[in-house]
Motif scaffolding. Structure first.
Motif, short mmCIF file in Angstrom:
data_model
loop_
_atom_site.label_atom_id
_atom_site.label_comp_id
_atom_site.label_asym_id
_atom_site.label_seq_id
_atom_site.Cartn_x
_atom_site.Cartn_y
_atom_site.Cartn_z
N ALA A 1 9.23 2.95 -18.42
CA ALA A 1 10.98 2.91 -18.21
C ALA A 1 11.14 1.82 -18.43
O ALA A 1 12.18 0.98 -18.67
N GLY A 2 9.56 0.46 -18.58
CA GLY A 2 10.25 -1.00 -18.27
C GLY A 2 10.93 -1.43 -16.82
O GLY A 2 11.10 -2.58 -17.37
N GLY A 3 10.61 -0.99 -16.16
CA GLY A 3 10.58 -1.30 -14.29
C GLY A 3 9.70 -1.74 -14.01
O GLY A 3 8.48 -0.41 -14.07
N SER A 4 9.48 -2.24 -12.86
CA SER A 4 8.46 -2.35 -11.91
C SER A 4 8.42 -1.01 -11.75
O SER A 4 9.17 -0.24 -11.31
N LEU A 5 7.01 -0.58 -10.86
CA LEU A 5 6.56 0.38 -10.59
C LEU A 5 5.93 -0.32 -8.95
O LEU A 5 4.76 -0.80 -9.33
N LEU A 6 5.67 0.77 -7.85
CA LEU A 6 5.20 0.42 -6.82
C LEU A 6 5.20 1.68 -5.86
O LEU A 6 5.93 2.22 -5.75
N ALA A 7 3.75 1.85 -5.64
CA ALA A 7 3.12 2.88 -4.32
C ALA A 7 3.26 2.94 -3.40
O ALA A 7 1.74 1.96 -3.38
N ASN A 8 2.81 3.20 -1.88
CA ASN A 8 2.87 2.60 -0.63
C ASN A 8 2.73 3.56 -0.17
O ASN A 8 3.29 4.86 0.24
N ASP A 9 1.33 4.28 0.52
CA ASP A 9 1.28 5.62 1.50
C ASP A 9 0.23 4.69 3.05
O ASP A 9 -1.36 4.73 2.78
N PRO A 10 0.61 3.99 3.71
CA PRO A 10 -0.12 3.60 4.87
C PRO A 10 -0.41 4.59 5.65
O PRO A 10 0.09 5.70 5.66
N VAL B 1 7.31 5.95 -3.15
CA VAL B 1 7.14 5.46 -4.65
C VAL B 1 8.42 5.32 -5.25
O VAL B 1 8.75 5.75 -5.10
N TYR B 2 8.25 3.02 -5.88
CA TYR B 2 9.79 3.41 -6.37
C TYR B 2 9.47 2.59 -7.39
O TYR B 2 8.54 1.96 -7.90
N ASP B 3 10.79 3.06 -7.74
CA ASP B 3 10.60 2.54 -10.04
C ASP B 3 11.67 2.15 -9.70
O ASP B 3 13.43 2.37 -10.03
N PHE B 4 11.91 0.32 -10.17
CA PHE B 4 12.99 -0.46 -10.93
C PHE B 4 13.64 0.14 -11.71
O PHE B 4 14.44 -0.95 -11.99
N ALA B 5 12.88 0.37 -12.95
CA ALA B 5 13.75 0.92 -14.28
C ALA B 5 14.92 1.96 -13.46
O ALA B 5 15.83 2.09 -13.92
N ASP B 6 14.88 2.58 -12.66
CA ASP B 6 16.06 3.51 -11.52
C ASP B 6 15.89 3.77 -9.84
O ASP B 6 15.12 4.67 -10.16
N PRO B 7 16.35 2.76 -9.38
CA PRO B 7 16.24 2.51 -8.42
C PRO B 7 16.14 3.46 -7.34
O PRO B 7 15.43 4.22 -6.56
N ASP B 8 17.47 4.31 -7.81
CA ASP B 8 17.98 5.33 -6.77
C ASP B 8 17.33 6.67 -7.15
O ASP B 8 17.13 7.36 -7.26
N SER B 9 15.82 6.86 -8.39
CA SER B 9 14.88 7.14 -7.90
C SER B 9 13.57 7.50 -7.75
O SER B 9 12.73 8.33 -7.68
N SER B 10 13.70 6.47 -6.93
CA SER B 10 12.54 6.16 -6.18
C SER B 10 12.58 7.63 -4.94
O SER B 10 13.69 8.40 -4.82
N VAL B 11 11.42 7.66 -3.81
CA VAL B 11 11.57 9.26 -3.71
C VAL B 11 10.30 8.57 -2.47
O VAL B 11 9.77 7.19 -2.32
#
Length: 819
Positions: A273-282, A758-768
């Motif tokens: 989608a052309g935006g950075s992605l980040l996933a994290n699970d401590p 999981v954060y999607d900066f192509a559509d930040p509000d679609s993050s979960v």
């Protein structure tokens, strides 16, 4: 006879009615502490109207006229849902559990007093900047405002536990929040125990065999160390003390459970989608409620949403509109055990490189419920606090005439980690976030960052400077009267490991080795992962570009790279061998198990029998390999080490010697040990789960144990407060579910991802994001476990900063107005 029957019936009905009455009264009083999320409160300490909008998952979205008002409301919301948990975290850091639990926790309190975490937190308060002090003060006022409401309106004492234990709640102080961060550093530390274990093992094994059982990460250079005893002025006592059961109230985690995590990021050019992605699970110890608490704060710098820790006024991991951040345990070696030689003519002194010095000494009184107070003497050397010989078996490696001190970065009276957390939460870009990390002290973490333009990785936390001539390179205890064995300060932050926008467009960490630098620039010799990272690489390479869904798929991946690598090795001479065997015989069960494992793809699915067979085989195999050489010390190695087993079956540097049982006249081969171990494992499993091997389920053994630390072992009550769920995954899967390793249930899932995001900066509000339990710490609340059901199924909830979405179907809106 009839008369007697009538009276028995009357008595039974009377007891039934009495029980119902008692239950009704109990429920009434206990439910009084359930907060009304739609109430309005007039409170002191805020400048204007504040709203706490709780969405349908009970995640508070907080809006206020100033940042201080927002922090106030966060403290208010934390106290509403997690007051008992907050007070327990504070009591633990203060070393005051025994005031509530009596002699049971006396040793825990004694150790916490020796670590001095709370006094150091009080001293660190002065090191925070003005903005952080404002946040801490406002947050404390918010907590205390809710405590005041509980007291004034008789709201069930604030939590059900206060009916069973002391109902005294001291006012929240700003230093309490700093103390909780220091307590987290303690829970994530493991190098002290690792040093002691290496020292104990080195006194039993030659150097070559020590490299087998405590291996370095494959591919790393190995520098031979002398055995521990030769480094000490007189032989340590050694011995095999009894392994103590872990108290659920203790913050001292075994080294295998000290901390783990996953984090990965994709740059815009690797995102569909052309935006950075980040996933994290401590990954932390599972509890009910979990240590995490979801929240959204609307600050002057913008909205921010993610996971908080009750008691701390900051989003510790999460995102804003512009930036996302996650953390993994760095495994930085930030602890050294120092053996201080005591002056035989004056026990108040110890030997330093410059001569005799006086211990810093003071008395501390521990109040113990139903017993007399206990007075202990706290001692510090220049290195750090003096610890008792019972702590992590330090006594077995302490030479006569010496005491053990702990050098540790978290024992700083100028700890600005709280300030770093506030500034990181307010950062609007990667450069700002990297600068915020400069002030972080402990616990050391790998910081994973993503904004709309790119991605970054940064090691944060104080990195000790060790001398290249250090006797043990920090891998075992060392004597304190030699200057090279003491730290020379803290490394400048600019030298900490940093990766910014790699050409591959991908960054990831699963607690794996992050640098090949030699000692003393190597960060650590001990890492938390050798195989999960390989599975992550496989999944990342499978796609040219990634999406939110592919990152979720990786978070929930349950394929064990260890099973795929080790099973062909240990079963090489067993697959499809042997003569036909009759049904019901051990030989036939072994053949069937090998047939199933040969066709298995390594997926640790809760509904399959193969993961259970594989896990038990490896567990029995490692124990058989090491028990004859290590004796009772083998109990310390209660999780199979794939690197060790690989070295043995490949006979790396002669490691195949472990297969021969030294007490027997015959020379056993590795094939013999593998076959015997499989038979023994199948026998154990059949005794517990029946003879039908196809009906066994990994999930029956691998249940996630979200147990209540306070009430989880109380008869009857434990069935209401503990949460148990069948789960997939295992020790070495990306969806990591660390097993206990302890009998009688060695495969219980006790440590894993209490938070996933999981954060999607192509559509930040679609993050979960998701929690492993629920937002509330109240067992009678429907939000005590509601998110746990979704977590088990691999589902998430929206992580949106849209106020309208939060208000839609909100469970309540709390209004705070200035008094």
């Amino acid at each position: 006879m009839l008369t007697a029957f009538r009276w028995l019936t009357r008595i039974f009905l009377g007891l039934l009615a009495l029980s119902a009455f008692v239950l009704a009264i109990s429920y009434y009083f206990l439910s009084r502490s359930l907060p009304d999320y739609s109430a309005s409160y007039s409170v002191p300490g805020i400048s204007g109207e504040v709203e706490i909008v709780r969405n349908n998952a009970n995640v508070p979205h907080i809006f206020g006229p100033t940042d201080a008002d927002v922090y106030f409301a966060l403290g208010f919301a934390h106290a509403q849902d997690r007051l008992w948990q907050m007070t327990m975290l504070r009591r633990t850091a203060q070393g005051r559990l025994s005031e509530v639990f009596g002699e049971r926790t006396l040793k825990i309190d004694e150790l916490l007093r020796r670590y001095d975490l709370y006094p150091l937190a009080v001293q660190s308060l002065a090191a925070q900047d003005a903005e952080t002090r404002t946040a801490l003060d406002a947050y404390a006022r918010g907590v205390n405002a809710w405590i005041g409401e509980v007291n004034v309106h008789a709201m069930g004492r604030g939590a059900p536990e206060f009916f069973l234990f002391s109902n005294e709640i001291a006012a929240w102080q700003p230093a309490d929040s700093i103390a909780i961060i220091k307590l987290m550093a303690l829970q994530l530390s493991s190098h002290l125990e690792a040093e002691v274990l290496r020292a104990r093992t080195s006194m039993l094994l030659p150097a070559a065999r020590l490299r087998d059982i405590l291996p370095d990460d494959p591919g790393s250079a190995i520098t031979a160390l002398p055995d521990y005893a030769s480094l000490m002025p007189s032989p340590p006592p050694g011995g095999f003390p009894t392994r103590l059961a872990q108290d659920p109230l203790s913050p001292f985690m075994p080294r295998d459970l000290a901390g783990a995590s996953n984090a990965w990021a994709a740059a815009p050019n690797r995102s569909a989608a052309g935006g950075s992605l980040l996933a994290n699970d401590p990954h932390l110890e599972f509890t009910a409620p979990t240590i995490w608490y979801l929240a959204r704060l609307q600050l002057a710098s913008g909205g921010v949403i993610g996971a908080t820790i009750p008691g701390v006024p900051a989003i510790m991991i999460g995102r804003s509109e512009a930036l996302g951040w996650g953390v993994t345990s760095s495994y930085l070696d930030d602890q050294d055990v120092v053996m201080e030689r005591v002056n035989p003519d004056n026990t108040e002194e110890y030997a330093s490189p410059t001569g005799w010095k006086k211990f810093e000494t003071r008395r501390s009184i521990i109040t113990v419920k139903d017993h007399d107070p206990v007075t202990i003497t706290l001692r510090w050397s220049e290195a750090g606090p003096i610890l008792p010989g019972t702590h992590y078996n330090l006594g077995t490696v302490t030479p006569p005439g010496h005491v053990a001190a702990l050098e540790w970065t978290a024992l700083s009276p100028h700890d600005t980690s709280m300030t770093a957390a506030i500034h990181l939460m307010q950062a609007r870009s990667i450069p700002e976030a990297l600068e915020a990390g400069r002030q972080f002290v402990a616990p050391s973490q790998n910081l994973m960052l993503a904004d709309r333009e790119g991605i970054a990785f940064q090691l944060i936390g104080a990195v000790p400077i060790r001398d290249a001539a250090h006797d043990t390179q920090g891998r075992m205890p060392s004597v304190g009267d030699k200057a090279p064995n003491l730290w020379a300060g803290i490394q400048d932050y600019s030298k900490n490991l940093r990766v910014l926008n790699p050409t591959s467009g991908l960054l990831g960490n699963t607690n794996n080795k992050t640098t090949d630098a030699p000692f003393p620039d190597n960060i650590s010799f001990t890492w938390g992962d050798t195989h999960r990272i390989q599975r992550w690489l496989t999944l990342m390479k499978a796609r040219e570009v990634h999406t939110r869904e592919s990152f979720i798929e990786a978070q929930l991946d349950t394929v064990s790279p260890v099973a795929r690598a080790v099973l062909p090795l240990i079963g090489a001479d067993l697959w499809f061998t042997g003569t036909a065997a009759a049904e019901g015989t051990p030989e036939r069960m072994r053949q069937r198990a090998l047939e199933m494992l040969a066709e298995w793809n390594g997926e640790m699915n809760e509904h399959l029998p193969e993961p259970l067979i594989y896990a038990e085989w490896l567990r029995v195999l490692q124990d058989r390999l090491i028990r004859d050489e290590l004796g009772p010390l083998a109990d310390e190695f209660n999780h199979p080490d794939p690197v060790f087993i690989t070295r043995v079956f490949n006979n790396t540097d002669g490691a195949g010697k472990w297969c021969d049982v030294i007490q027997s006249a015959a020379v056993e081969t590795c094939t013999d040990i593998a076959r015997i171990s499989l038979d023994e494992g199948l026998l154990r499993l059949s005794e517990r789960y029946g003879q039908n091997i196809e009906s066994w389920r990994w999930g029956d053994a691998h249940q996630a144990t979200h147990d209540n630390p306070t009430l989880g072992k109380v008869p009857f009550l434990r069935y209401f407060v503990n949460l148990r769920q069948s789960t997939s995954g295992g020790d070495s899967t990306l969806m990591r579910g660390r097993t206990s390793g302890e009998e009688p249930d060695p495969f219980l899932n006790v440590h894993g991802a209490g938070y996933r995001g999981v954060y999607d900066f192509a559509d930040p509000d679609s993050s979960v994001f998701i929690l492993s339990t629920g937002q509330s710490g109240h067992p009678l609340s429907r939000h005590y476990d509601d998110l746990g059901v979704l977590w088990r199924r691999g589902e998430y909830i929206p992580m949106s900063l849209d106020p309208g979405l939060a208000r839609a179907a909100a469970v309540g809106i709390t209004h705070l107005s200035p008094q």
